[in-house]
Design a protein around this motif. Structure first.
Motif, PDB file in Angstrom:
ATOM      1  N   SER A   1       0.745  -1.048  -0.046  1.00 24.19           N
ATOM      2  CA  SER A   1       0.081   0.003   0.049  1.00 24.19           C
ATOM      3  C   SER A   1       0.723   1.305  -0.055  1.00 24.19           C
ATOM      4  O   SER A   1       0.621   2.463  -0.806  1.00 24.19           O
ATOM      5  CB  SER A   1      -0.988   0.164   1.333  1.00 24.19           C
ATOM      6  OG  SER A   1      -1.551   1.401   1.291  1.00 24.19           O
TER       7      SER A   1
ATOM      8  N   HIS B   1      -5.077  -0.933  -3.126  1.00 20.65           N
ATOM      9  CA  HIS B   1      -5.105  -2.178  -2.035  1.00 20.65           C
ATOM     10  C   HIS B   1      -4.103  -3.210  -2.813  1.00 20.65           C
ATOM     11  O   HIS B   1      -3.462  -2.853  -3.468  1.00 20.65           O
ATOM     12  CB  HIS B   1      -6.491  -2.661  -1.801  1.00 20.65           C
ATOM     13  CG  HIS B   1      -6.743  -3.297  -0.680  1.00 20.65           C
ATOM     14  ND1 HIS B   1      -5.798  -3.141   0.524  1.00 20.65           N
ATOM     15  CD2 HIS B   1      -7.744  -3.729  -0.169  1.00 20.65           C
ATOM     16  CE1 HIS B   1      -6.095  -3.779   1.490  1.00 20.65           C
ATOM     17  NE2 HIS B   1      -7.533  -4.184   0.988  1.00 20.65           N
TER      18      HIS B   1
ATOM     19  N   GLY C   1      -4.570   4.047   3.647  1.00 26.71           N
ATOM     20  CA  GLY C   1      -4.576   3.603   2.418  1.00 26.71           C
ATOM     21  C   GLY C   1      -4.987   4.489   1.193  1.00 26.71           C
ATOM     22  O   GLY C   1      -5.070   4.245   0.186  1.00 26.71           O
TER      23      GLY C   1
END
Length: 381
Positions: free
Chosen positions: A294, A357, A323
Motif C-alpha cells: 500500500s 489495495h 491507504g
C-alpha cells in the motif's frame, strides 16, 4: 506472501478487477470470487430450511468475529457483530450515563457523519458534544488532548480519517483519555485491512470497523470491547442475541458474558458469510506485506501528483496516513465523475480520493494518474 509477490495471482480472485481500474477500496472493496459460492450455498440452505440452521450460522458468525479479533490483536470473544457501525455506536452509547459533571463526548470535525449525529442524539440524555477542529485535513493531537478533562465521559475519534486518509496517534489520545478517567472509542473503518492495527498497542476501550472496505467483505460491521469492561456494560439498545442463552428461546435473565452482550436482535448472517473469504485472503497475505505494498502505491500516487503540481491533502509521513490519497485541485469533483465514466474507479468526499489495495499494481496507478491529468487539463483549459 512477500511484497515483491503482490499482487500476482491474487488478482484472479477478484473479478471486478477485470472490468475496470479499481482504486476505490476506501469506499467499497472488491469482493472475491469465493463469494459466489457463498451465495449459492445460502440459497441451498434457504430452499431446504430447517431451524437448526441458526446453530450453524451463529457458529460461523462467531468464527468470523474471532477471526477479526485475531487480525486486530484482540482475544476471542471480545468482538461483536452487527450490520453497520451506527448500530454498534448507538448500542455503546446506550451503555453510558451522562449525568453529573462527566457528560462530555469529544470528537473531531474529521469524523464520518454517523459519529457526531449519533452523539447529538444522546444530548436528550445529557450528553454534551465537543468538536475539536482539524487543520489541513489532520487533527493536532495536542489540541485534542487539551479538550479532554474531568468532564469527559468518552473520546470518540477516527483512527484514519475517511476523507483525507490522515491517521491519528490514537495511543497518545488513549493515554490522555484514561488519565482523565474517560473511555476511548476509535472508528477504524479506514485502517483495519489497510494498516496493521493492534488494540493492545492502541490501548483503546472500543474499536469499531467493518468488512465492506479494506477487508473485501459485505455489509458486516464489528466492535471490539476491552474484555475487562464487558461486565460493566449493560446496553439499553439490545436484543435477543445479547442474552446469555439466546437459542434457548426463554426469557433472558442476563447478558452474555462475552462481547455478544453488545449484539442486538436477529442478525443478517449472509453479510458475515460473504465477508469470510475476503478476511481469509487478507490474513493469508499478512498485514505487513499488505501495508508495504500500500505504501509503495500511495507513494507513487503522491509523486505523480507532485510532478503535476496537484495539492496532496493526505499527510506524507507513512505513519500518518492510511491507504487513501486525497487530492485537491479546481474541478476535482468533475474530474472524479469523468474518471469513473472512463472506468477509473475512485471517489469524491470533499477531495478526489484514490485508494489502491493489495490487489492493485503500479501500472494501474500510472494509468490512473495519466487519465486524471488528462481530465484535469481539460477541466482547467
Amino acid at each position: 506472501m512477500t511484497v515483491a509477490a503482490l499482487p500476482g495471482a491474487l488478482r484472479a480472485e477478484y473479478p471486478l478487477l477485470q472490468t475496470c481500474t479499481y482504486l476505490n477500496s476506501n469506499s467499497t472493496g472488491a469482493l472475491p470470487r469465493a463469494a459466489e459460492g457463498v451465495l449459492a450455498q445460502y440459497w441451498n440452505t434457504m430452499r431446504a430450511w430447517r431451524d437448526d440452521t441458526w446453530d450453524t450460522w451463529l457458529s460461523q458468525m462467531q468464527a468470523y468475529a474471532d477471526g477479526v479479533a485475531g487480525l486486530i490483536g484482540a482475544p476471542a470473544g471480545s468482538v461483536a457483530l452487527d450490520t453497520n457501525l451506527s448500530a454498534h455506536l448507538s448500542r455503546l452509547a446506550s451503555c453510558l450515563e451522562f449525568t453529573g459533571e462527566r457528560r462530555r463526548v469529544i470528537v473531531t470535525d474529521l469524523e464520518f457523519p454517523t459519529v457526531p449525529f449519533i452523539w447529538k442524539g444522546f444530548a436528550r440524555y445529557g450528553a454534551e458534544l465537543v468538536v475539536v477542529p482539524s487543520k489541513d485535513g489532520r487533527v493536532d493531537e495536542a489540541a485534542l488532548e487539551a479538550a479532554i478533562d474531568a468532564r469527559t465521559r468518552i473520546v470518540c475519534v477516527s483512527h484514519g480519517a475517511f476523507a483525507t486518509g490522515a491517521v491519528l496517534d490514537v495511543a497518545r489520545i488513549a493515554k490522555a483519555a484514561h488519565a482523565a478517567g474517560a473511555l476511548i472509542a476509535t472508528d477504524a473503518y479506514q485502517t483495519v485491512g489497510a494498516v496493521p492495527v493492534d488494540v493492545r498497542h492502541l490501548d483503546v476501550d472500543f474499536l469499531l470497523g467493518g468488512a465492506h472496505k479494506w477487508l473485501g467483505g459485505s455489509e458486516a460491521a464489528f466492535m471490539y470491547v476491552r474484555p475487562g469492561l464487558l461486565p460493566t456494560l449493560r446496553p439499553a439498545a439490545t436484543g435477543w442475541l445479547a442474552g446469555a442463552s439466546p437459542l434457548a428461546f426463554q426469557q433472558t435473565a442476563d447478558y452474555a458474558p462475552d462481547a455478544r452482550r453488545m449484539m442486538g436482535g436477529t442478525p443478517a448472517p449472509l453479510m458475515v458469510l460473504l465477508s469470510r473469504p475476503g478476511l481469509e485472503l487478507l490474513k493469508g497475505v499478512g498485514m505487513e506485506a499488505v501495508r508495504a505494498h500500500s505504501l509503495k502505491l500511495t507513494d507513487r500516487l503522491m509523486a505523480r501528483a507532485d510532478e503535476a503540481g496537484l495539492h496532496v491533502v493526505t499527510p506524507r509521513e507513512p505513519h500518518r496516513r492510511g491507504g487513501v490519497v486525497a487530492l485537491r485541485f479546481p474541478g476535482d469533483a468533475q474530474v472524479t465523475q469523468r474518471l469513473v465514466a472512463r472506468g477509473f474507479i475512485c471517489s469524491h468526499r470533499g477531495f478526489l480520493r484514490a485508494a489502491p489495495h493489495f490487489y492493485n499494481t503500479p501500472e494501474e496507478v500510472d494509468a490512473f494518474m495519466d487519465a486524471l491529468l488528462e481530465e484535469q487539463r481539460k477541466e482547467s483549459a
